[in-house]
Design an enzyme around this catalytic site. Structure first.
Site, PDB file in Angstrom:
ATOM      1  N   ASN B 126       7.547 -32.592  22.420  1.00 54.14           N
ATOM      2  CA  ASN B 126       8.754 -32.320  23.768  1.00 54.14           C
ATOM      3  C   ASN B 126       9.389 -33.559  23.877  1.00 54.14           C
ATOM      4  O   ASN B 126       8.965 -34.658  23.592  1.00 54.14           O
ATOM      5  CB  ASN B 126       7.746 -31.972  24.875  1.00 54.14           C
ATOM      6  CG  ASN B 126       6.750 -32.940  25.179  1.00 54.14           C
ATOM      7  OD1 ASN B 126       7.392 -33.920  26.293  1.00 54.14           O
ATOM      8  ND2 ASN B 126       5.777 -33.177  24.942  1.00 54.14           N
ATOM      9  N   THR B 129       7.953 -36.482  26.593  1.00 46.07           N
ATOM     10  CA  THR B 129       7.363 -37.453  26.301  1.00 46.07           C
ATOM     11  C   THR B 129       8.239 -38.527  25.282  1.00 46.07           C
ATOM     12  O   THR B 129       7.718 -39.761  25.354  1.00 46.07           O
ATOM     13  CB  THR B 129       6.089 -36.958  25.459  1.00 46.07           C
ATOM     14  OG1 THR B 129       5.365 -35.948  26.237  1.00 46.07           O
ATOM     15  CG2 THR B 129       5.249 -38.087  24.949  1.00 46.07           C
ATOM     16  N   CYS B 181       8.393 -24.099  18.162  1.00 42.73           N
ATOM     17  CA  CYS B 181       7.371 -23.600  17.039  1.00 42.73           C
ATOM     18  C   CYS B 181       7.035 -21.955  17.561  1.00 42.73           C
ATOM     19  O   CYS B 181       6.656 -21.184  16.782  1.00 42.73           O
ATOM     20  CB  CYS B 181       6.223 -24.236  17.079  1.00 42.73           C
ATOM     21  SG  CYS B 181       6.361 -26.063  16.881  1.00 42.73           S
ATOM     22  N   CYS B 240      23.571 -47.756  28.667  1.00 41.79           N
ATOM     23  CA  CYS B 240      22.362 -47.129  28.834  1.00 41.79           C
ATOM     24  C   CYS B 240      21.411 -47.527  29.568  1.00 41.79           C
ATOM     25  O   CYS B 240      21.012 -48.810  29.308  1.00 41.79           O
ATOM     26  CB  CYS B 240      21.836 -47.054  27.191  1.00 41.79           C
ATOM     27  SG  CYS B 240      20.556 -46.171  26.891  1.00 41.79           S
TER      28      CYS B 240
END
Lengths: 77, 339
Positions: B126, B129, B181, B240
């Site tokens: 994901n 994380t 998936c 950033c």
């Protein structure tokens, strides 16, 4: 004309691997919007774009003869 | 040195000197699913000094098609993936010190685990994380290697703090989690291809051959026969918030963390208490058994069959609620069991 390449599931959504379109002078963001409506591709706004194999952000302006690839980041592992 | 690594040291860019460097390094692998299994096995065989592998899940039958460290017996025993991985990796190479961690790789855990590591390998499923891992990598100045796959499509990119753009520079906004998936499946060659890219990069970094590190973002689709290599140098963004001039590490902040997550690949919600608990599993099993629920377990977890869902409770209070994608319903069910 410019060449557009669709990667992974975008290719299935567009129904073809690549298309040629008139897009010189337009930004990546504008091209994304046009392709989304012309080919019924969803979720193009979070897809990465490369112009001539180099990372391009949404503001980058496309030139005649460019090749633009759309690569969707995926999360599976 | 024994013959064990002879074919690897014969490879000139590694050599005996490189092997000594590999031996002195400690790699952190986040996730022990398909990508984590592959990377952990290759790095264990390569003779890395120490490997720490963390995973929050346990082995299920649908994993066996691609998660190379696991067996039918692991499924039968419902072993946590980290524990099953450690066992198998030790059998493969007793030279390597394997540390397994059963738990969620949340930002606090990641910070704790990253301390003293030479490299982080991404094997999670994901973006939440991954973006936390990306911030940790920048904060601690540890390189990490992104890898991901779905269907026959895979991608990888190596992030070196101070040198390359980071994942936050490239993504700008969080990709919509439309393709998992769960919805489109995954074939094992896509996993293997991503793992090979990640481990090749890992070896370059471990032997400190920085010039060899691939500067491009690679992606490929093994079924549709597409390959792409995208140069990313100009994506580096000085504003950033993860890697720019004034970083705030936004993905480490509590408000950016969820307490429940829908897991990739299954009809499952993970619910996580704000602080780890210490559940007395034996006691809980007795209580739930007395209520008429079918309960199975081992020293690490308890599996409870409810009406429509199956709830798996780990010792630290974390639970996997199978049979739903509804986070609220999952929390409610969790509360019904654990209060």
């Amino acid at each position: 004309m410019i060449k557009v390449l669709f990667f992974a599931h975008l290719r299935d959504e567009a129904g073809q691997e690549s298309v040629e379109v008139e897009a010189a002078g337009k930004s990546i963001a504008e091209l994304k919007q046009e392709l989304a409506s012309a080919y019924g591709i969803q979720k193009l706004d979070a897809v990465m774009a490369a112009v001539n194999e180099e990372f391009a952000d949404d503001d980058e302006v496309i030139k005649e003869g460019d090749t633009v690839a759309f690569i969707p980041p995926v999360s599976g592992g | 040195m024994s013959e064990r690594y002879s074919r690897q040291t014969l490879f000139a860019p590694i050599g005996k000197e490189g092997q000594e460097k590999i031996r002195g390094k400690h790699v952190l692998i986040i996730g022990a699913g398909a990508l984590g299994s592959g990377s952990a096995e290759m790095l264990t065989r390569a003779g890395v000094g120490q490997i720490t592998i963390v995973d929050r899940d346990y082995v299920e039958e649908s994993n066996l098609q691609r998660q190379q460290l696991y067996t039918e017996q692991d499924v039968e025993l419902k072993l946590p993936k980290a524990a099953a991985a450690e066992k198998r990796l030790r059998e493969i190479n007793s030279d390597v010190r394997i540390h397994s961690v059963i738990g969620d790789a949340n930002p606090q855990k990641l910070a704790e685990l990253a301390d003293g590591k030479d490299l982080i390998i991404d094997a999670t499923d994901n973006f939440e994380t991954r973006l936390a891992m990306n911030d940790i990598s920048q904060k601690f100045k540890i390189p990490w290697i992104y890898g991901a796959c779905v269907g026959s499509f895979g991608m990888s990119f190596t992030i070196i703090p101070g040198k390359t753009p980071c994942l936050n520079c490239l993504l700008k906004k969080l990709p919509i989690q439309g393709m998992t998936c769960d919805t489109v499946g995954i074939i094992s060659p896509a996993v293997g291809m991503v793992v090979s890219h990640q481990v090749a990069e890992a070896l370059k970094i471990l032997v400190e051959d920085w010039d060899a590190v691939r500067p491009a973002f690679v992606s490929f689709d093994l079924w549709r026969n597409q390959y792409s290599s995208m140069k990313v140098g100009k994506a580096k963004d000085e504003s950033c918030l993860s890697c720019g001039e004034q970083p705030t590490y936004p993905f480490l902040e509590v408000e950016n963390q969820t307490k429940s997550t829908v897991l990739c690949g299954r009809d499952t919600v993970q619910v996580r208490p704000p602080k780890p608990l210490d559940i007395q599993l034996d006691e809980l099993a007795k209580q739930l058994g007395a209520l008429g629920y079918a309960v199975k377990g081992n020293p690490y977890l308890l599996s409870v069959e409810m009406k429509d869902e199956r709830v798996v409770i780990f010792k630290d209070g974390r639970a996997l609620v199978h049979g739903t994608k509804d986070m609220t319903a999952a929390k409610s069910l969790y509360n019904r069991i654990l209060g």
